[in-house]
Design a protein around this motif. Structure first.
Motif, mmCIF file in Angstrom:
data_model
loop_
_atom_site.group_PDB
_atom_site.id
_atom_site.type_symbol
_atom_site.label_atom_id
_atom_site.label_comp_id
_atom_site.label_asym_id
_atom_site.label_seq_id
_atom_site.Cartn_x
_atom_site.Cartn_y
_atom_site.Cartn_z
ATOM 1 N N TYR A 22 0.805 -1.219 0.000
ATOM 2 C CA TYR A 22 0.000 0.000 0.000
ATOM 3 C C TYR A 22 0.839 1.272 0.000
ATOM 4 O O TYR A 22 0.377 2.324 0.403
ATOM 5 N N ASN B 73 -10.193 -7.597 -8.314
ATOM 6 C CA ASN B 73 -10.555 -6.561 -7.348
ATOM 7 C C ASN B 73 -11.909 -5.954 -7.663
ATOM 8 O O ASN B 73 -12.489 -6.214 -8.715
ATOM 9 N N SER C 153 -3.620 5.541 -0.229
ATOM 10 C CA SER C 153 -3.293 4.149 -0.528
ATOM 11 C C SER C 153 -3.500 3.305 0.723
ATOM 12 O O SER C 153 -3.062 3.667 1.808
ATOM 13 N N GLY C 154 -4.211 2.195 0.582
ATOM 14 C CA GLY C 154 -4.470 1.317 1.717
ATOM 15 C C GLY C 154 -5.660 1.724 2.559
ATOM 16 O O GLY C 154 -6.016 1.035 3.512
ATOM 17 N N GLU C 155 -6.321 2.838 2.201
ATOM 18 C CA GLU C 155 -7.469 3.318 2.969
ATOM 19 C C GLU C 155 -8.651 2.370 2.797
ATOM 20 O O GLU C 155 -8.940 1.909 1.704
ATOM 21 N N LYS C 156 -9.354 2.089 3.902
ATOM 22 C CA LYS C 156 -10.595 1.314 3.833
ATOM 23 C C LYS C 156 -11.729 2.297 3.583
ATOM 24 O O LYS C 156 -11.886 3.271 4.311
ATOM 25 N N ILE D 85 -10.541 -1.483 -4.996
ATOM 26 C CA ILE D 85 -10.188 -2.036 -3.687
ATOM 27 C C ILE D 85 -9.801 -3.503 -3.846
ATOM 28 O O ILE D 85 -10.325 -4.217 -4.695
ATOM 29 N N ASP D 86 -8.869 -3.932 -3.017
ATOM 30 C CA ASP D 86 -8.407 -5.314 -3.061
ATOM 31 C C ASP D 86 -9.296 -6.207 -2.192
ATOM 32 O O ASP D 86 -10.312 -5.754 -1.655
ATOM 33 N N ALA E 97 -8.922 -7.211 0.689
ATOM 34 C CA ALA E 97 -8.982 -6.735 2.077
ATOM 35 C C ALA E 97 -9.849 -5.481 2.200
ATOM 36 O O ALA E 97 -10.015 -4.941 3.289
ATOM 37 N N LYS F 125 -9.157 -2.541 0.787
ATOM 38 C CA LYS F 125 -8.299 -1.357 0.864
ATOM 39 C C LYS F 125 -8.009 -0.802 -0.522
ATOM 40 O O LYS F 125 -7.861 -1.547 -1.498
ATOM 41 N N ALA F 126 -7.931 0.525 -0.601
ATOM 42 C CA ALA F 126 -7.706 1.214 -1.867
ATOM 43 C C ALA F 126 -6.333 0.903 -2.450
ATOM 44 O O ALA F 126 -5.329 0.991 -1.751
#
Length: 108
Positions: free
Chosen positions: A16, A45, A60-63, A90-91, A93, A95-96
């Motif tokens: 991320y 995704n 990046s990685g934000e839910k 989003i993946d 998980a 997350k962006a």
């Protein structure tokens, strides 16, 4: 004691670090709708979108919260001409991992 293992000591996930880019295009659809096409995303995704007056910022990685709507590329979205659609990939998980935006053109 000073640690020289900075990368080990930081709490981060290398997946991320950098937010990727989506290519988002819009075209007039049915009355009051715009057709949104997204390129550059991984098929495994999911995509989420939100409408606003300007592109939205996502880390990046934000839910993403529940205010983001699920979509697929080629979907017809209810939007007024001039609205800006921000699309986030989003993946698994949630997350962006990628972001893109475009100005909407609604069908008459």
């Amino acid at each position: 004691k000073l640690s020289h293992n900075v990368a080990k000591d930081l709490d981060y996930n290398k997946d991320y670090i950098n937010l990727g880019t989506l290519i988002v295009t819009t075209a007039a659809g049915a009355s009051g709708k715009t057709t949104v096409t997204v390129a550059g995303n991984a098929s495994a995704n999911k995509l989420r979108y939100k409408l606003a007056g300007a592109p939205l910022s996502v880390e990046s990685g934000e839910k993403l919260d529940a205010s983001w709507t699920a979509m697929t590329s080629g979907a017809a979205v209810a939007a007024a001409t001039g609205n800006v659609i921000t699309v986030v990939e989003i993946d698994s998980a949630g997350k962006a991992v990628k972001l893109g935006s475009a100005t909407c053109t609604a069908g008459a």
